[in-house]
Design a protein around this motif. Structure first.
Motif, mmCIF file in Angstrom:
data_model
loop_
_atom_site.group_PDB
_atom_site.id
_atom_site.type_symbol
_atom_site.label_atom_id
_atom_site.label_comp_id
_atom_site.label_asym_id
_atom_site.label_seq_id
_atom_site.Cartn_x
_atom_site.Cartn_y
_atom_site.Cartn_z
ATOM 1 N N LEU A 159 0.932 -1.031 0.276
ATOM 2 C CA LEU A 159 0.114 -0.468 -0.605
ATOM 3 C C LEU A 159 0.947 1.336 0.281
ATOM 4 N N ALA A 160 2.065 1.275 0.764
ATOM 5 C CA ALA A 160 2.864 2.317 0.444
ATOM 6 C C ALA A 160 3.836 2.812 -0.851
ATOM 7 N N PHE A 161 3.710 1.893 -1.992
ATOM 8 C CA PHE A 161 3.932 2.495 -2.860
ATOM 9 C C PHE A 161 2.401 3.119 -3.515
ATOM 10 N N PHE A 162 1.657 3.020 -3.145
ATOM 11 C CA PHE A 162 0.164 4.275 -3.745
ATOM 12 C C PHE A 162 0.718 5.211 -2.767
ATOM 13 N N THR A 163 0.591 5.526 -1.644
ATOM 14 C CA THR A 163 0.205 6.771 -0.857
ATOM 15 C C THR A 163 1.337 7.522 -0.726
ATOM 16 N N SER A 164 0.710 9.069 -0.994
ATOM 17 C CA SER A 164 0.921 9.506 -1.409
ATOM 18 C C SER A 164 2.142 10.390 0.053
ATOM 19 N N PRO A 165 2.889 10.540 0.352
ATOM 20 C CA PRO A 165 4.168 11.257 0.845
ATOM 21 C C PRO A 165 3.432 11.406 2.341
ATOM 22 N N GLU A 166 2.909 12.400 2.294
ATOM 23 C CA GLU A 166 2.227 13.157 3.326
ATOM 24 C C GLU A 166 1.586 12.375 4.073
ATOM 25 N N PHE A 167 1.290 11.106 3.900
ATOM 26 C CA PHE A 167 -0.191 10.695 3.895
ATOM 27 C C PHE A 167 0.640 9.201 5.011
ATOM 28 N N LEU A 168 1.589 9.331 4.183
ATOM 29 C CA LEU A 168 2.445 7.927 4.337
ATOM 30 C C LEU A 168 2.776 8.303 5.922
ATOM 31 N N ALA A 169 3.248 9.805 6.024
ATOM 32 C CA ALA A 169 4.036 10.076 7.646
ATOM 33 C C ALA A 169 2.831 9.886 8.413
ATOM 34 N N ILE A 170 1.573 10.779 7.798
ATOM 35 C CA ILE A 170 0.851 10.612 8.809
ATOM 36 C C ILE A 170 -0.312 9.144 9.704
ATOM 37 N N SER A 171 -0.106 8.147 8.167
ATOM 38 C CA SER A 171 -0.300 6.793 8.635
ATOM 39 C C SER A 171 -0.190 5.878 9.450
ATOM 40 N N PHE A 172 1.617 6.177 9.452
ATOM 41 C CA PHE A 172 2.438 5.717 10.159
ATOM 42 C C PHE A 172 2.369 6.358 12.003
ATOM 43 N N ASP A 173 1.658 8.146 12.038
ATOM 44 C CA ASP A 173 2.353 8.872 12.702
ATOM 45 C C ASP A 173 0.361 8.285 13.600
ATOM 46 N N ALA A 174 -0.164 7.345 12.933
ATOM 47 C CA ALA A 174 -1.646 7.530 13.567
ATOM 48 C C ALA A 174 -1.930 5.898 14.047
ATOM 49 N N SER A 175 -0.695 5.177 13.283
ATOM 50 C CA SER A 175 -0.473 3.552 14.018
ATOM 51 C C SER A 175 0.177 3.832 16.547
ATOM 52 N N GLY A 176 1.600 5.273 15.800
ATOM 53 C CA GLY A 176 1.334 5.626 17.208
ATOM 54 C C GLY A 176 0.428 6.132 18.115
ATOM 55 N N ALA A 177 0.174 7.252 17.920
ATOM 56 C CA ALA A 177 -0.742 8.316 18.593
ATOM 57 C C ALA A 177 -2.134 6.949 18.907
ATOM 58 N N THR A 178 -2.772 6.169 18.104
ATOM 59 C CA THR A 178 -3.830 5.657 18.616
ATOM 60 C C THR A 178 -3.177 4.500 19.817
ATOM 61 N N THR A 179 -1.802 3.711 20.352
ATOM 62 C CA THR A 179 -1.800 2.997 21.395
ATOM 63 C C THR A 179 -1.059 4.193 22.237
ATOM 64 N N GLY A 180 -2.001 4.834 23.056
ATOM 65 C CA GLY A 180 -1.872 5.771 24.268
ATOM 66 C C GLY A 180 -2.241 5.636 25.476
ATOM 67 N N ALA A 181 -2.096 6.301 26.373
ATOM 68 C CA ALA A 181 -1.792 5.946 27.967
ATOM 69 C C ALA A 181 -3.176 5.258 28.240
ATOM 70 N N LEU A 182 -4.334 5.528 27.341
ATOM 71 C CA LEU A 182 -5.891 4.462 27.664
ATOM 72 C C LEU A 182 -5.813 2.761 26.814
ATOM 73 N N THR A 183 -5.542 3.240 25.696
ATOM 74 C CA THR A 183 -5.375 2.219 24.972
ATOM 75 C C THR A 183 -4.982 1.230 25.047
ATOM 76 N N VAL A 184 -3.533 0.883 25.018
ATOM 77 C CA VAL A 184 -2.380 0.311 25.777
ATOM 78 C C VAL A 184 -2.981 -0.794 26.908
ATOM 79 N N PRO A 185 -3.021 0.131 28.092
ATOM 80 C CA PRO A 185 -3.020 -1.348 29.466
ATOM 81 C C PRO A 185 -4.565 -2.010 28.953
ATOM 82 N N PHE A 186 -5.860 -1.479 28.337
ATOM 83 C CA PHE A 186 -6.540 -2.192 27.730
ATOM 84 C C PHE A 186 -6.576 -3.330 27.399
ATOM 85 N N ILE A 187 -5.723 -2.544 25.747
ATOM 86 C CA ILE A 187 -5.727 -3.363 24.831
ATOM 87 C C ILE A 187 -5.199 -4.809 25.459
ATOM 88 N N LEU A 188 -3.661 -4.601 26.503
ATOM 89 C CA LEU A 188 -2.956 -5.486 27.048
ATOM 90 C C LEU A 188 -3.898 -6.829 27.822
#
Length: 498
Positions: A159-188
């Protein structure tokens, strides 16, 4: 009381290094305006108090609720329940994660509303929900984690080959941001609940980790698909001009109601789902329910204090320090200090605490918390240092870091002990929490503002992606070292680590 004192001491030893580091910089290389310094110190006090209360709340409320829900879903022995449970819990926990709202708000601001905040939050939450269901099914059907992650990251690379550079950065950032202070303890906790029903303790131990990693790929894939469907080749816009508030208490007063509202929104779905489960399935005693809800209240108070401290006290100082250091004649300072800030900032991430303690508990002390924290700190320090190099050399693109980084991470999965695969990939999401998303990101944006030829928008997004990637390699290397040690020492090493 002893639990409170122990937690307080641990938090104090985590937050002090970054506080001391900023004060040393203030009195030497980069003098900061007095109101900013005072706000920073008040912010540090808020973070210490908030993090202590938050961690007690997680222990009393969030973790037990997650455990009960996870085992409750698995006990039904109905696959459709496992799928529906994963979809519901994944969607509601993600849609309410404060870190994701911070990132989505930044995306909306820099794109002048081209991409709305709620569209990012909704799309990422759908991705998380689907992947959490797949993660549950993996545990139930004993499908190897490393094989599933290979498939998922293979899809991401295509999918990265078809994604614009800006969206590439946002998509990986979103994965880091969504696993935050609340989500991680709950999912674990959910993962522990589902995997604890297994008869095989070794299998249960391995399956306690990896669910955060699987869920976070959902954020990347969903944003990439959004980019391809919307065909937005170029995100236009810039950082909104903000006037620096010179008042000391103003930002704290402004942030309190806003953050309290976000955290209520974050916790409400978990409470509602838990109470529905309690009514129709769990039938826990009133005393137990009261204790769990008290834990949720502690989590709420702690998270509000923590996030107010970070947003009102730390962010402005981060960008001021970044700007001042990048303005110095020698550019080596911006990289070296970026590395050190990365090392000390990770110590104050709330989700890092939860994960590292769980690693020690699940492995019965075989994998020491200290060794994971040190490895994680070095990995994040390298990530921030490399991000600073990217700001200094505009020709360096984000994908030139991420592509080889993820290829190495996937290759290592086939050689390290499988327990470490789950730990490493979970740590990637955990490392990129609110401290990183605010202080380190502000430092990078301040540096980009000062360096000629750097793009604040492009260099700002992508920082979280780097911080989420390096722990995958660092902790798998740690697993490789454990493997070699175990082979050399045999039973003796195992006894020392237990």
């Amino acid at each position: 009381m002893s639990v409170v004192i122990t937690k307080f001491k641990e938090v104090l030893s985590s937050v002090l290094p970054i506080t001391v580091m900023v004060l040393i910089l203030h009195f030497t290389l980069t003098p900061i305006e007095t109101p900013l310094v005072i706000r920073f110190l008040i912010g540090a006090a808020f973070i210490i108090i908030g993090l202590t209360i938050f961690l007690i709340g997680v222990d009393i409320g969030i973790t037990p609720i997650g455990n009960v829900m996870g085992s409750g879903i698995a006990k039904t022995n109905k696959i459709w329940w496992v799928v529906v449970g994963g979809l519901l819990l994944g969607f509601f926990v993600s849609i309410a994660e404060p870190d994701l709202h911070i990132l989505a708000g930044q995306v909306e601001a820099v794109t002048s509303g081209l991409i709305s905040k709620m569209s990012i939050v909704f799309i990422v939450s759908v991705g998380i929900a689907v992947m959490l269901s797949i993660g549950f099914l993996r545990i139930v059907y004993n499908f190897p984690l490393y094989k599933l992650l290979t498939v998922l990251y293979g899809i991401i690379l295509i999918l990265a080959f078809f994604t614009s550079p800006e969206f590439l950065a946002i998509s990986f950032d979103a994965s880091g941001a969504t696993t935050g202070a609340l989500t991680v303890p709950f999912i674990l906790a959910l993962a522990m609940g589902v995997s604890s029903l297994k008869k095989d303790s070794k299998s249960s131990e391995k399956d306690s980790f990896g669910l955060v990693a699987i869920a976070s790929t959902g954020a990347i894939i969903s944003v990439m698909i959004m980019s391809i469907i919307s065909r937005t080749d170029k995100i236009t816009g810039g950082l909104p001009q903000e006037t620096t508030d010179t008042s000391i208490l103003g930002p704290f007063i402004h942030e309190f109601p806003k953050i309290a509202g976000e955290v209520i929104l974050a916790l409400l779905p978990i409470i509602i789902i838990f109470l529905l489960f309690q009514k129709f399935s769990f039938k826990l005693s009133k005393k137990t329910v009261r204790k769990l809800l008290f834990g949720v209240l502690f989590t709420f108070i702690g998270l509000v204090f923590f996030l107010v401290g970070v947003n009102a006290g730390f962010m402005d100082v981060g960008s001021a320090v970044g700007y001042s250091i990048a303005s110095l004649d020698s550019k080596i300072y911006v990289v070296a200090i970026g590395f050190v800030l990365g090392v000390v900032t990770i110590l104050a991430e709330p989700a890092v605490y939860v994960l590292t303690h769980q690693i020690e508990d699940v492995t019965k002390g075989y994998v020491k918390r200290k060794s994971v924290v040190i490895t994680l700190s070095i990995g994040v320090g390298i990530a921030v240092g490399l991000s600073m190099v990217r700001i200094l050399i505009p020709e360096l693109k984000l994908w030139q870091y991420l592509l080889p980084g993820y290829i190495i991470s996937i290759a290592l999965m086939y050689f390290v002990p499988k327990l470490f695969v789950g730990i490493a990939f979970d740590s990637g999401g955990v490392a990129s929490g609110p401290m990183t998303a605010t202080f380190i990101l502000a430092y990078a944006q301040g540096a980009a503002e000062a360096i000629e030829g750097a793009n604040v928008l492009v260099d700002g997004f992508g920082m979280i992606a780097m911080v989420a990637m390096t722990p995958l390699i660092a902790l798998q290397i740690l697993g490789f070292i454990f493997k070699i040690k175990s082979k050399k020492g045999g039973i003796e090493i195992n006894e020392q680590q237990s």
